[in-house]
Write a protein that holds these residues in place. Structure first.
Motif, short mmCIF file in Angstrom:
data_model
loop_
_atom_site.label_atom_id
_atom_site.label_comp_id
_atom_site.label_asym_id
_atom_site.label_seq_id
_atom_site.Cartn_x
_atom_site.Cartn_y
_atom_site.Cartn_z
N UNK A 236 9.32 61.61 81.43
CA UNK A 236 9.57 61.43 79.68
C UNK A 236 8.33 61.72 79.36
N UNK A 237 8.36 62.26 78.16
CA UNK A 237 8.35 63.15 77.10
C UNK A 237 7.31 64.40 77.48
N UNK A 238 8.58 65.47 78.43
CA UNK A 238 8.55 66.73 78.84
C UNK A 238 9.58 67.88 78.07
N UNK A 239 10.39 66.72 77.39
CA UNK A 239 11.15 67.41 76.57
C UNK A 239 12.99 67.27 77.35
N UNK A 240 14.09 67.86 76.17
CA UNK A 240 15.57 66.97 75.98
C UNK A 240 15.23 68.04 78.11
N UNK A 241 16.45 66.69 78.89
CA UNK A 241 16.68 67.80 80.41
C UNK A 241 15.34 67.95 81.05
N UNK A 242 14.42 67.32 80.75
CA UNK A 242 13.07 67.41 81.72
C UNK A 242 13.24 67.12 82.82
N UNK A 243 13.01 66.90 84.06
CA UNK A 243 13.33 65.97 84.99
C UNK A 243 11.82 65.74 86.53
N UNK A 244 11.58 64.88 86.87
CA UNK A 244 10.46 65.01 87.85
C UNK A 244 11.08 64.63 88.95
N UNK A 245 10.21 64.77 90.36
CA UNK A 245 10.76 64.10 91.25
C UNK A 245 9.21 63.84 91.97
N UNK A 246 8.98 62.79 92.50
CA UNK A 246 8.18 61.77 93.49
C UNK A 246 7.79 61.57 94.51
N UNK A 247 6.91 62.24 94.97
CA UNK A 247 7.35 61.58 97.28
C UNK A 247 6.27 60.68 97.70
N UNK A 248 6.01 60.39 98.39
CA UNK A 248 5.04 59.04 99.27
C UNK A 248 4.82 60.14 100.36
N UNK A 249 3.35 60.73 100.43
CA UNK A 249 3.17 61.53 101.53
C UNK A 249 3.06 61.17 102.67
N UNK A 250 2.70 61.95 104.10
CA UNK A 250 2.67 61.51 105.29
C UNK A 250 3.25 60.22 105.94
N UNK A 251 4.31 60.27 105.12
CA UNK A 251 5.74 59.21 106.02
C UNK A 251 5.77 59.67 107.67
N UNK A 252 6.09 59.33 108.57
CA UNK A 252 6.40 59.58 109.61
C UNK A 252 7.95 59.98 110.08
N UNK A 253 8.37 60.84 110.27
CA UNK A 253 9.60 61.22 109.71
C UNK A 253 10.26 61.24 111.87
N UNK A 254 11.46 61.14 111.91
CA UNK A 254 12.29 61.37 112.59
C UNK A 254 13.30 61.81 113.33
N UNK A 255 13.06 62.80 113.77
CA UNK A 255 14.73 64.50 113.56
C UNK A 255 16.06 63.65 113.82
N UNK A 256 17.34 64.19 113.31
CA UNK A 256 18.17 63.39 113.02
C UNK A 256 19.69 64.62 113.06
N UNK A 257 20.23 64.41 112.88
CA UNK A 257 21.26 65.60 113.27
C UNK A 257 21.70 66.06 112.04
N UNK A 258 22.26 67.08 111.49
CA UNK A 258 22.15 68.11 109.46
C UNK A 258 23.46 68.88 110.03
N UNK A 259 23.96 68.37 109.30
CA UNK A 259 25.18 69.68 108.99
C UNK A 259 25.27 69.86 108.12
#
Ligand code: S3P
Length: 471
Positions: A236-259
């Motif tokens: 919001x307020x950054x112009x038409x088409x502007x995009x925002x991504x937010x994350x919460x840091x320091x999660x515990x990640x577990x390995x998984x398969x990727x194709x």
């Protein structure tokens, strides 16, 4: 087998020898093909594997030089990285991760080769580790700007020391307690966005990045797939088409398969070749069709291309389909600047398609092309002109007038370490009457190992100037 000790272009080993390849007019192209794994997703799969606890098994990983550099770097930072044959004989890469905050100081300089993505994403990562690393790359990468990531990453507490002009080689001393970031990026760049998000993964709380329009979202999708809390939407307020991504840091990640699906940016060369070589009909199986990557296919369809998407499906959080392409009469159009982020790597090959279209194609908003593996705006203008195609740059636009190259003498294009320039001009040679040579086909191994034999298997006629087999 652990990661191969030899990677082409590694200064510790002899560089892949430059090989001249000549592309002559092809008969019709036909058959079924697959293209190597997506470069963007491959880098991210290795990095996320290294940041997870336990095993991440990756199938379909691109084994081009750029991605092998990232594999080596993850191993140099303490992750276990191995390649072995899977049950079906296909290669599977396994990463034994160290968890967020668990990477260790490298013993040697980290050489990212030709890879801007590797250099920038890994800088984001290293900004969150309290040790000093040295990053370098090949002559092309050492010319590319790093200030675009240094600016936001410095706000975490990390310290950067660059060569003149904010270039590589540079040292990074990461922050011992990385701070979360809120950064408004002035450019739509997935590399900048991802560097910030990878730093933020190591910081407590909320990290947010905005960009003027959405660049490819493979990092956000893969974060989510590995269990990170991710929110995306308009800024919001950054112009038409502007995009925002937010994350919460320091999660515990577990390995998984990727194709990893096939790379749409690699499929692009086959798609355009099939469109412009008369009588062609190709099926390309298992291509990533993330909507933030498919701008070229939309553009080609607007130009009159017969490109169909078959069997749409999803793998590891990414949309995938098979492509069917039949050669088509193309017409010139205006390609709006707003589309640039979704096809940023595809302008060289679109310019080749435009050379075979009726009328003029105007591609707007291409300022970012000046800071890719080469200055692709200038390089396309100059080399299309050398082939006898009318092309000019006006501001940030590239304008190409249809008119296939004619003449009997071979034109040789200097590649200057830019894989996409090499492949684009080999495709140009397939459809015109004039043979086109590239002075260094080995650069193609950056993103598309096996491009030449694959194209020849479909009906192209690309030969080595020295008469030897081309890989
Ligand atoms: C990439 C992002 C793009 C693209 C590059 C791969 C990525 O760069 O040119 O080949 O994987 O993040 P920008 O997002 O900086 O334009």
């Amino acid at each position: 087998m652990s990661v191969p000790a030899h990677i082409p272009g590694d200064p510790a080993h002899p560089a892949a020898a430059a090989r001249v390849a000549v592309s002559a007019r092809a008969g019709r192209l036909s058959g079924e093909a697959t293209v190597p794994g997506d470069k963007s997703i491959s880098h991210r799969a290795l990095i996320m594997g290294a940041l997870s606890v336990g095993k991440t098994a990756i199938t379909g990983l691109l084994t081009g030089d750029d991605v092998l550099r990232t594999a080596h770097t993850m191993a140099a930072l303490g992750a276990g990285v191995e390649e072995a044959a899977g049950p079906d004989g296909k290669s599977v890469w396994t990463v034994q991760g160290r968890g967020i905050g668990g990477l260790s100081a490298p013993q040697d300089v980290l050489d990212m080769g030709n890879s801007g993505t590797g250099a920038r994403l890994i800088s984001g990562l290293l900004s969150a580790y309290p040790f000093t690393s040295v990053l370098t790359g090949d002559a092309s990468l050492r010319r590319r700007p790093m200030d675009r990531i240094i600016k936001p990453l410095s706000a975490t507490g990390a310290k950067f020391n660059t060569s003149e002009g904010g270039r590589l080689p540079m040292t990074i001393t990461g922050a011992s307690l990385p701070l979360p970031l809120a950064y408004d990026s002035p450019v739509a760049s997935a590399q900048v966005k991802s560097a910030v998000l990878l730093a933020g993964l190591h910081a407590p709380g909320l990290t947010t990045v905005t960009e003027p329009s959405a660049s490819r979202d493979h990092t956000e999708r893969m974060f989510r797939y590995f269990g990170v809390e991710v929110e995306v939407g308009p800024a919001p307020g950054m112009g038409a088409g502007a995009y925002k991504a937010s994350i919460i840091g320091q999660p515990e990640l577990t390995g998984r398969p990727v194709t990893v699906p096939g790379d749409p940016s690699s499929a692009a060369f086959l798609v355009v070749a099939a469109l412009i070589v008369p009588g062609s009909h190709l099926i390309i199986r298992n291509v990533g069709v993330n909507p933030l990557r498919t701008g070229l296919f939309t553009t080609l369809q607007e130009m009159g291309a017969d490109v169909a998407f078959l069997n749409p499906r999803e793998e590891a959080g990414e949309p995938v389909a098979d492509l069917e392409i039949k050669s088509s009469a193309l017409k010139g159009i205006v390609v709006p600047a707003a589309r640039a982020p979704s096809m940023i790597d595809e302008y060289p090959i679109l310019a080749v398609a435009a050379a075979f279209a009726e009328g003029e194609t105007r591609m707007e908003g291409l300022g970012e092309l000046r800071v890719k593996e080469s200055d692709r705006l200038t390089v396309m203008e100059k080399n299309l002109a050398a082939c006898g195609v009318s092309a000019r740059v006006s501001g940030d636009a590239l304008i190409v007038r249809g008119g296939a190259p004619e003449g009997n003498t071979t034109v040789t294009i200097p590649v200057n370490l830019d894989h996409r320039i090499a492949m684009s001009f080999l495709v140009l040679g397939m459809a015109g009457n004039r043979p086109i040579a590239v002075d260094d086909s080995s650069a193609i191994g950056t993103s598309f190992p096996g491009f030449i034999p694959l194209m020849n298997g479909l009906g192209a006629s690309i030969t080595a100037a020295d008469g030897q087999e081309l890989s």
